[in-house]
Motif scaffolding. Sequence first.
Motif, short mmCIF file in Angstrom:
data_model
loop_
_atom_site.label_atom_id
_atom_site.label_comp_id
_atom_site.label_asym_id
_atom_site.label_seq_id
_atom_site.Cartn_x
_atom_site.Cartn_y
_atom_site.Cartn_z
N ILE A 1 4.31 -2.84 4.77
CA ILE A 1 3.13 -2.00 4.53
C ILE A 1 2.97 -1.59 3.07
CG2 ILE A 1 2.96 -1.11 6.89
CD1 ILE A 1 4.47 1.36 5.97
N VAL A 2 3.96 -1.90 2.20
CA VAL A 2 3.86 -1.60 0.77
C VAL A 2 4.18 -2.86 -0.03
CG1 VAL A 2 4.73 -0.23 -1.15
CG2 VAL A 2 4.52 0.81 1.12
N GLN A 3 3.19 -3.30 -0.81
CA GLN A 3 3.38 -4.47 -1.67
C GLN A 3 2.53 -4.29 -2.92
OE1 GLN A 3 2.85 -8.32 0.19
NE2 GLN A 3 3.90 -7.69 2.09
N GLU A 4 2.63 -5.27 -3.83
CA GLU A 4 1.77 -5.24 -5.02
C GLU A 4 0.30 -5.21 -4.56
OE1 GLU A 4 2.09 -5.13 -8.25
OE2 GLU A 4 4.28 -5.24 -8.46
N ALA A 5 -0.45 -4.25 -5.07
CA ALA A 5 -1.85 -4.11 -4.65
C ALA A 5 -2.74 -5.11 -5.38
CB ALA A 5 -2.32 -2.70 -4.94
N SER A 6 -3.79 -5.51 -4.70
CA SER A 6 -4.78 -6.41 -5.32
C SER A 6 -6.14 -5.73 -5.44
CB SER A 6 -4.91 -7.70 -4.51
OG SER A 6 -5.18 -7.41 -3.15
N TRP A 7 -6.21 -4.47 -4.98
CA TRP A 7 -7.46 -3.72 -5.05
C TRP A 7 -7.19 -2.31 -5.57
CZ3 TRP A 7 -12.33 -5.57 -4.15
CH2 TRP A 7 -12.41 -6.82 -3.54
N ASP B 1 -7.95 -9.48 6.21
CA ASP B 1 -6.98 -9.03 7.21
C ASP B 1 -6.39 -7.68 6.78
OD1 ASP B 1 -4.94 -8.61 9.00
OD2 ASP B 1 -3.96 -10.55 8.69
N PRO B 2 -6.53 -6.62 7.59
CA PRO B 2 -5.99 -5.30 7.22
C PRO B 2 -4.49 -5.33 6.92
CG PRO B 2 -7.45 -5.10 9.10
CD PRO B 2 -7.24 -6.57 8.88
N ALA B 3 -3.76 -6.24 7.57
CA ALA B 3 -2.30 -6.28 7.38
C ALA B 3 -1.90 -6.88 6.04
CB ALA B 3 -1.65 -7.07 8.52
N THR B 4 -2.77 -7.69 5.45
CA THR B 4 -2.43 -8.36 4.18
C THR B 4 -3.31 -7.91 3.02
OG1 THR B 4 -3.89 -10.22 4.74
CG2 THR B 4 -1.57 -10.40 5.40
N THR B 5 -4.09 -6.88 3.25
CA THR B 5 -4.94 -6.32 2.20
C THR B 5 -4.29 -5.05 1.67
OG1 THR B 5 -6.95 -7.19 3.24
CG2 THR B 5 -7.23 -5.41 1.66
N PHE B 6 -3.84 -5.10 0.41
CA PHE B 6 -3.11 -3.96 -0.16
C PHE B 6 -3.94 -3.28 -1.24
CE2 PHE B 6 0.06 -6.56 1.85
CZ PHE B 6 0.93 -5.63 2.41
N ILE B 7 -4.05 -1.97 -1.11
CA ILE B 7 -4.93 -1.19 -1.98
C ILE B 7 -4.13 -0.16 -2.78
CG2 ILE B 7 -6.96 -1.49 -0.51
CD1 ILE B 7 -6.43 1.31 0.60
N TRP B 8 -4.53 -0.01 -4.04
CA TRP B 8 -3.94 1.02 -4.90
C TRP B 8 -4.80 2.26 -4.76
CZ3 TRP B 8 -4.41 4.47 -8.86
CH2 TRP B 8 -3.24 4.82 -9.57
N PHE B 9 -4.33 3.18 -3.94
CA PHE B 9 -5.02 4.44 -3.65
C PHE B 9 -4.14 5.52 -4.26
CE2 PHE B 9 -8.10 6.16 -0.33
CZ PHE B 9 -8.07 7.46 -0.80
N ASP B 10 -4.62 6.21 -5.31
CA ASP B 10 -3.74 7.09 -6.08
C ASP B 10 -3.05 8.16 -5.24
OD1 ASP B 10 -6.10 8.44 -5.64
OD2 ASP B 10 -6.50 8.94 -7.72
N LEU B 11 -3.67 8.56 -4.14
CA LEU B 11 -3.03 9.52 -3.25
C LEU B 11 -1.66 9.04 -2.78
CD1 LEU B 11 -3.22 12.10 -1.42
CD2 LEU B 11 -4.31 10.62 0.30
N PHE B 12 -1.55 7.73 -2.57
CA PHE B 12 -0.31 7.14 -2.05
C PHE B 12 0.50 6.44 -3.13
CE2 PHE B 12 -3.42 6.78 1.54
CZ PHE B 12 -2.91 7.82 2.29
N SER B 13 -0.18 5.88 -4.15
CA SER B 13 0.52 5.05 -5.15
C SER B 13 1.14 5.87 -6.27
CB SER B 13 -0.45 4.02 -5.73
OG SER B 13 -0.88 3.11 -4.73
N ASN B 14 0.58 7.05 -6.56
CA ASN B 14 1.15 7.94 -7.58
C ASN B 14 1.91 9.09 -6.92
OD1 ASN B 14 0.27 6.71 -9.93
ND2 ASN B 14 -1.67 7.84 -9.97
#
Length: 678
Positions: A60-66, A93-106
Amino acid sequence: MSTFGVSLKFLLEFVASQGGKNALQSLTTTDICEKIVKPMTEKSQLSLCDLLLTQERTDIVQEASWFVSHAWKYLFVDAVDALELFFSERGDDPATTFIWFDLFSNSQHGTGNRPFHWWQTTFMSAIAKMKNVVMILQPWDDPIPLTRAWCLFELYSTQQTGSSFHVSMSPKEAERFAAGIASNSDAFYKILAHVDCEKSVAWNPKDKDQIFAVVRQDTSFNALNRMVLLVFQKWLLSKVDKYRQVAFEEPRNNAQVMKLSLVMGRLCVHQGEARKAVDVFKEGYDIAQTEEGGNSDAMLNFASELYKTYLVLKDNDRAQLYADQAMEYEKKHERSHNTADKLQSLNNIGAHWSSRGEYQKALMYYKECYEGRMKLLGPNAEDTLTTMNNLAVCYMKMERFDEALPLLEGCYKRRTQTLGEGHPYTLATTQDLIFVYREQNQYEKATDLAETSLSHVLRIFPDNHPDTILARRSLAELARVQDQHSKAEPLFKKIYEIECNEYGAETEAALETLLRVGKCQCNQSNFQTAGDTLRKTFESCKRVLKGHNRTLLDAAYELLMVYDRTKDERVLGILSFLRNSAVEANTLSVQCTLSGQFEKAEDYCYEGLKFFRTTEGDGSQNTIMIQKNLGEVNYHSRDYKKSKKWFEIAYENNCRVNGRQHPLSLSIAETLSEACFQ
């Protein structure tokens, strides 16, 4: 700085783990941070992404592409819904789509202690690496992110790194958008009027100052504004086109297709894509024609839009064709469903007569429409202001500036209050007001307004947009009439360069502007340069413009003066050309008078008069005969005031040269007497 992000699948599961959307529906992103994310990560002081990685949750955590750009004051559930809808429409696909959302990434601990440089590097690096930014837009017609300095810095970073920019909205907001844009195609223009990155705010004023410093160092706020608006315009156009294509599908919803075709065509015009707009309007027009009995209201709307769009393209013949068609639909299908429709018909008929140069007839319809709309809708309704502006322009075209001015000043004031200074409708009124101020020699007012207008236009439009060209031309003309030729010349040169790229170097629009450049050079005594510019204009005009074209003749007269001043032997060739044109024009004026084409006859008279007054003076027989002809043209067109003026001028000139008993003096006196009795 970590560029790890969470999967869309995790985001949805996170919501479910906190009791579901209903449990979170009143919480903003800030609330979620304080009540859920901070307590979860308090012990480790890590970001949630880093905490999950310590638990080896690489599923559920990987390099983000968005990279997700959003405002923290949004309701968190709306942000989640917007992202879910955006990626589902893309088929990701929700399982392979990774997003950089500052709430979670910072990490959300000690954020206030981090220096600006840390945040600047964080956002810029993340966006540069991911190359994809999705902004959550809410509400669509007054988007909060465009008022937040950090969101705008993210847009700036998108521009600087060459990343792709996308827009998302929640299903609820998307539904509101679809209904709003279909019922009011002008709603988006309010965004254009109010987007100004330089007015954005930040929680920490120091952040705002430092963000602005970075932007000014690498670009300009105007460039950033245009980038933001271009992205939103493209997004809006794609959304409207998508809704339109859905309406095309079986069973086809013709009413919706036509409605969205009007919206899309107008947006294309506004983005400077007039040729694309023509195709869209024609599609809608064809559908209106195929409906049983023909949908006259729709055909009228599309014909009116095609008329205006062809004017933008400077194709006056096709524009007039559609103006005439619009008038025919009005005559055949009187729209008497309700008062509002009747008033719209009056406005359209006024527009038709105005397009034909029949301003007295246009006035009659505009006045009735304006009075009706004032009673029905009130003074600040946009339909009322549209007719108010049309009425003022009609007076303006008739050179009744004292009547045009209060209407334009009132319209400008109301549109500024209701729409904003940067709204396209306000900018249109501004240009009309500038023209009237200029004609009344109120140069200071006109210049202040022209400079303000150009600053607004440059904030939202690129150089090649028709509104930018018009605003720059207004300022250039103001400088020219005030003998500020060194200021006017570079403005005209810029316009010429744009028109060459947009329309071609040998189009009338570009050649008119090149003539202005030559005149400015001549008035600065740069005769060698002016001669080259004017000769280029003259030769191009002879090659591509037909008949007695005003630009061609003006170029010839300017070149005549330059050759005369520089003792250039080519002056004889220009004189010969102008004499032949003047003689032919005089003949044509007589023919037009006999056939009742008085406006054309008057134009031809003025052409001949200019040549003979310039080369032979007021006392020459040729000059006097044309002055007499002008009296006769105006007499036959029943403009007795102008007729009397020209007969008096011709009579006095002939008496001075030939005496009062000369046969021509007696003839003119007789016709002058008739004019005085009318």
